[in-house]
Scaffold this active site. Structure first.
Site, PDB file in Angstrom:
ATOM      1  N   ARG A 121     -11.503  -0.619  13.431  1.00  0.00           N
ATOM      2  CA  ARG A 121     -11.260   0.160  12.220  1.00  0.00           C
ATOM      3  C   ARG A 121     -12.248  -0.293  11.148  1.00  0.00           C
ATOM      4  O   ARG A 121     -13.177   0.419  10.821  1.00  0.00           O
ATOM      5  CB  ARG A 121      -9.806  -0.020  11.776  1.00  0.00           C
ATOM      6  CG  ARG A 121      -9.363   0.890  10.675  1.00  0.00           C
ATOM      7  CD  ARG A 121      -7.866   0.889  10.459  1.00  0.00           C
ATOM      8  NE  ARG A 121      -7.374  -0.297   9.761  1.00  0.00           N
ATOM      9  CZ  ARG A 121      -6.123  -0.453   9.360  1.00  0.00           C
ATOM     10  NH1 ARG A 121      -5.209   0.480   9.611  1.00  0.00           N
ATOM     11  NH2 ARG A 121      -5.742  -1.535   8.732  1.00  0.00           N
ATOM     12  N   TYR A 159      15.852  31.797   6.785  1.00  0.00           N
ATOM     13  CA  TYR A 159      14.616  32.534   7.021  1.00  0.00           C
ATOM     14  C   TYR A 159      14.398  32.824   8.499  1.00  0.00           C
ATOM     15  O   TYR A 159      14.700  31.982   9.346  1.00  0.00           O
ATOM     16  CB  TYR A 159      13.416  31.709   6.549  1.00  0.00           C
ATOM     17  CG  TYR A 159      13.235  31.674   5.055  1.00  0.00           C
ATOM     18  CD1 TYR A 159      13.067  32.841   4.320  1.00  0.00           C
ATOM     19  CD2 TYR A 159      13.215  30.458   4.389  1.00  0.00           C
ATOM     20  CE1 TYR A 159      12.886  32.793   2.943  1.00  0.00           C
ATOM     21  CE2 TYR A 159      13.034  30.394   3.015  1.00  0.00           C
ATOM     22  CZ  TYR A 159      12.871  31.568   2.297  1.00  0.00           C
ATOM     23  OH  TYR A 159      12.685  31.521   0.954  1.00  0.00           O
ATOM     24  N   LYS A 201       0.838  -1.200   0.000  1.00  0.00           N
ATOM     25  CA  LYS A 201       0.000   0.000   0.000  1.00  0.00           C
ATOM     26  C   LYS A 201       0.878   1.257   0.000  1.00  0.00           C
ATOM     27  O   LYS A 201       2.049   1.187   0.372  1.00  0.00           O
ATOM     28  CB  LYS A 201      -0.915  -0.011   1.225  1.00  0.00           C
ATOM     29  CG  LYS A 201      -0.160  -0.095   2.551  1.00  0.00           C
ATOM     30  CD  LYS A 201      -1.091  -0.476   3.702  1.00  0.00           C
ATOM     31  CE  LYS A 201      -0.332  -0.530   5.005  1.00  0.00           C
ATOM     32  NZ  LYS A 201      -1.050  -1.298   6.019  1.00  0.00           N
ATOM     33  N   MET A 208      12.166  25.160   2.009  1.00  0.00           N
ATOM     34  CA  MET A 208      11.370  24.224   1.218  1.00  0.00           C
ATOM     35  C   MET A 208      12.261  23.253   0.445  1.00  0.00           C
ATOM     36  O   MET A 208      12.015  22.053   0.397  1.00  0.00           O
ATOM     37  CB  MET A 208      10.467  24.992   0.240  1.00  0.00           C
ATOM     38  CG  MET A 208       9.480  24.087  -0.478  1.00  0.00           C
ATOM     39  SD  MET A 208       8.532  24.938  -1.732  1.00  0.00           S
ATOM     40  CE  MET A 208       7.567  26.081  -0.755  1.00  0.00           C
TER      41      MET A 208
END
Ligand SMILES: *Cc1c(COP(=O)(O)O)cnc(C)c1O
Length: 759
Positions: free
Chosen positions: A528, A655, A430, A704
């Site tokens: 679940r 930053y 998955k 980033m």
């Protein structure tokens, strides 16, 4: 390696000359400074190979080594202990011999010029249920390789498989003396006898010295006269005995027969072997597979060009459906004339779409224009074909993550060993196989002969089908909208409500489909998905009236398997057993039952495997309860340095200016940021990376696409490799710094990070 020698013993074994005898422990032997791991007590052997090990003594010392075995006069600081011997290679072999003699379990040696690695790996695969095997890594079969392989033997093992090769006359005696094999396999010499031998007969005779004292040596009957002539005590293998198998679609039929015969001799049922012969893993030396530019799939095997490895690479390329057009690029410089034709014959027998012969890294224009194809690069190490391969690499971004498929295979076998033989293995792939990429790992698992794959959502299953995965695929979370695709792509839905079951059957009826395989999820305590015990009677009654579907399996999921307290898991297993009984009483056809994930398999594999287990994170080497070192790590995440700056006291970095330098310092800017998955919470010293063996903390805020680290105490240059996760920072450590678990780290490595699969 864990030798448990003392320095004094080492001196005795190698008959070395030394002034002082400190009682330093020695656990590991190094001969290559690049491999030195400072947390181990090591001895460095200065071998005179292609490079003279004596030139690297200072480097080894700097990395923390204090014991040295040398054959020249050398100068090292006072606290180094130096053992002087006549020949450092022979000394290494003496240590290997000494170590090997500590163990009385069988040692099987394989030699010949073809097929050694393949047979070794296949035997390992076939015998993995019977024995705890130590085997030579890759094709580590030289004078040094054999010694290093023997040094890996421990009393945890009960069988050794050692591969041996020679390139000069009189080398085998040394190997024989150190290995003392009890069993042997001789694969033959073929037409490729080495230049250093005057004839094929002489070459064969030299190989066969390995089997001077073996109890039994196995070989195909075609080698009968060679074996007789050299007085080898042989058991001949008759190919006819295995004629019931259809080998027409299988590579290396002879190697398969040898592996089957020997595994059968060592106690594996013939029945069992006949089942496994179609699933023997496709092998290779260190072949790299990665996505290249223009949607090409690159198979880089540009390290050697022996025929065996070439066949392995080609059979991998041609057995995989990932790209239709198959391009082969060969560099045959440094290959002897007489072998060139043999190589070309092998390549042409696969009928590639296009074959390029190149030299000196001169790349023809047509090759640069290739798109949507798989491209195999094959050349000797000396041809430096690797530089051409780099042109094809996706170089958008010099941040990448490597997955070690050999270790993945090891981990799966480790789990399988904990289970009863008949237990099937489903691997959960998955979320793009836990973030490792859409189809590469599933393809590898298919080749390994895994029984089932599982995914979370239907579109993950369709992606697998569209990329040539033919294994049964279980869908965990079935959506009503997905019924079309489930039917079209032969996916197997899990159902967890009666309404859902009825809707699915209604859709099946439109196409007059019957017996469509479905899975039933039952609730035992995860809360679940799934049917509660009191909902079972209604479900079972319904199922009996619905010929459209057939229950292939029933499963539940453990909620607390990673806890040291087993009570909750054991309670869930009890509930599952009760539901199993209820279901079996009502539905009288065979159904697979399963409840264990990786963690559960580690702990309850012996008592609660039922018919199948569902492995996930453990395949990648991470569970909290498996024994230490039992599973191998499989992931390395790397980036590179783009620039290095020196800043003065009082200057700030990044930053929001959250970091101010207290003194002059050196800052490196890395090609990785929070968009890659290197999260912003690693800012200002929470995270650190390794550069050239030194830990470098993050300074300022992670950006980033970039991150700045302190390299004041590291020798480094722009372009140097940076470890995010790897030998020094394991995934567990990295996860803890982020207050999360390896699952989340793996699945948060952004798609723009290139993936490389090491075979
Ligand atoms: C993810 C998952 C697994 C695999 O779990 P691991 O902890 O990664 O081994 C097994 N079964 C189900 C139902 C899952 O969702």
């Amino acid at each position: 390696m864990n030798l448990k020698l003392t320095h004094k013993e080492l001196v005795n074994i190698v008959s070395g000359d030394v002034g002082t005898f400190p009682d330093l422990p020695i656990d590991i032997i190094y001969y290559d400074t690049r491999l030195i791991n400072t947390s181990r007590n090591g001895a460095f052997f200065a071998l005179n190979g292609r490079r003279n090990g004596h030139d690297f003594l200072q480097k080894a010392y700097d990395k923390g080594i204090r014991s040295f075995v040398v054959s020249q006069e050398v100068e090292l600081p006072n606290d180094a202990t130096i053992i002087k011997v006549d020949d450092t290679l022979r000394a290494l072999q003496q240590v290997a011999k000494h170590h090997r003699n500590q163990f009385s379990y069988p040692v099987l040696a394989i030699t010949g010029s073809l097929g050694k690695t393949t047979i070794k790996e296949w035997l390992y695969f076939l015998l993995a249920d019977e024995f705890n095997i130590i085997r030579s890594p890759k094709s580590f079969n030289s004078q040094i390789g054999v010694a290093m392989s023997l040094l890996e033997m421990t009393d945890q093992h009960d069988f050794a498989i050692i591969e041996a090769d020679i390139s000069h006359p009189n080398e085998m005696e040394y190997i024989e003396d150190m290995v003392s094999p009890t069993l042997g396999i001789y694969t033959g010499i073929g037409h490729f006898y080495a230049d250093n031998f005057e004839s094929q007969k002489v070459h064969a005779a030299e190989h066969l010295k390995l089997f001077k004292y073996t109890n039994i040596t196995f070989a195909l009957s075609e080698h009968k006269s060679e074996l007789r002539r050299n007085k080898v005590n042989a058991e001949l293998i008759d190919i006819e005995d295995w004629k019931t198998i259809d080998f027409s679609q299988l590579s290396y039929p002879n190697n398969r027969i040898i592996a089957l015969h020997v595994a059968n001799f060592l106690g594996v049922d013939k029945e069992e072997l006949l089942k496994k012969v179609h699933h023997l893993p496709v092998l290779s030396n260190r072949m790299e597979v990665f996505e290249g530019q223009d949607n090409n799939l690159i198979i880089n095997d540009s390290y050697n060009i022996d025929i065996d490895a070439l066949e392995q690479a080609l059979s991998y390329q041609f057995s995989s459906d990932e790209r239709k057009d198959k391009i082969v690029v060969l560099d045959l410089s440094f290959v002897e004339e007489k072998r060139k034709q043999a190589i070309l014959n092998v390549v042409n027998s696969y009928a590639p779409t296009q074959l390029f012969l190149i030299k000196d890294n001169k790349v023809p224009k047509e090759l640069l224009e290739v798109k949507n194809s798989s491209i195999l690069f094959k050349g000797s190490y000396r041809s430096r074909l690797k530089e051409t391969v780099l042109l094809f690499k996706n170089r958008k971004h010099e941040t990448w993550v490597e997955f070690d498929l050999k270790s993945i295979e090891h981990n799966i076998l480790t789990f399988q060993k904990k289970l009863p033989k008949e237990t099937k293995t489903l691997v959960m792939v998955k979320a793009s196989s836990y973030g490792t990429g859409d189809v590469n790992i599933p393809h590898f698992l298919q080749q390994l002969g895994i029984d089932y794959l599982g995914v979370a959502y239907t579109d993950e299953g369709t992606t697998l089908r569209e990329n040539g995965i033919t294994l049964p695929i279980l869908i965990m979370n079935t959506e009503i909208d997905a019924f079309e695709d489930i039917i079209r792509f032969q996916l197997e839905p899990s159902l967890f409500s009666v309404a859902q079951l009825e809707a699915f059957c209604k859709r099946l009826r439109q196409d007059k489909i019957t017996d469509f395989p479905i899975h039933i999820t039952v609730e035992t305590g995860m809360n679940r998905l799934g049917f509660y015990p009191d909902e079972l009677p209604e479900l079972l009654e319904k199922l009996k009236t619905l010929p459209e579907v057939k229950v292939k399996s029933v499963y539940s999921h453990l909620a607390d398997a990673d806890n040291t307290d087993d009570n909750y898991s054991l309670m869930q297993i009890q509930r599952f057993k009760a539901m199993k009984k209820q279901i079996e009483e009502e539905l009288n056809y065979p159904i697979l039952f399963h409840i264990l994930n990786s963690e559960g398999t580690s702990k309850f594999g012996k008592i609660a495997a039922f018919d199948m287990v569902r492995l996930g994170i453990g395949v990648f080497g991470y569970t909290s309860t498996a024994k230490k070192d039992e599973l191998l790590p499989t992931i390395r995440w790397k980036t590179t340095i783009s620039q290095i700056k020196t800043i003065q006291a009082g200057e700030t970095v990044g930053y929001s200016r959250t970091f101010t330098a207290k003194q002059e310092m050196k800052i490196a800017t890395l090609r990785i940021g929070y968009a890659d998955g290197f999260r912003r919470s690693l800012s200002n010293g929470v995270g650190a990376v390794f550069i050239n063996g030194v830990s470098c903390p993050v300074v300022g805020n992670v950006c980033m696409d970039m991150t700045m680290v302190d390299v004041s105490h590291t020798a480094c240059r722009p372009g140097d490799e940076v470890e995010i996760i790897g030998e020094n920072i394991n995934i567990e450590t990295f996860s803890k710094r982020l207050n999360t678990i390896p699952y989340e780290v793996m699945t948060s490595i952004n798609k723009r990070v290139s993936r490389i699969y090491l075979r």
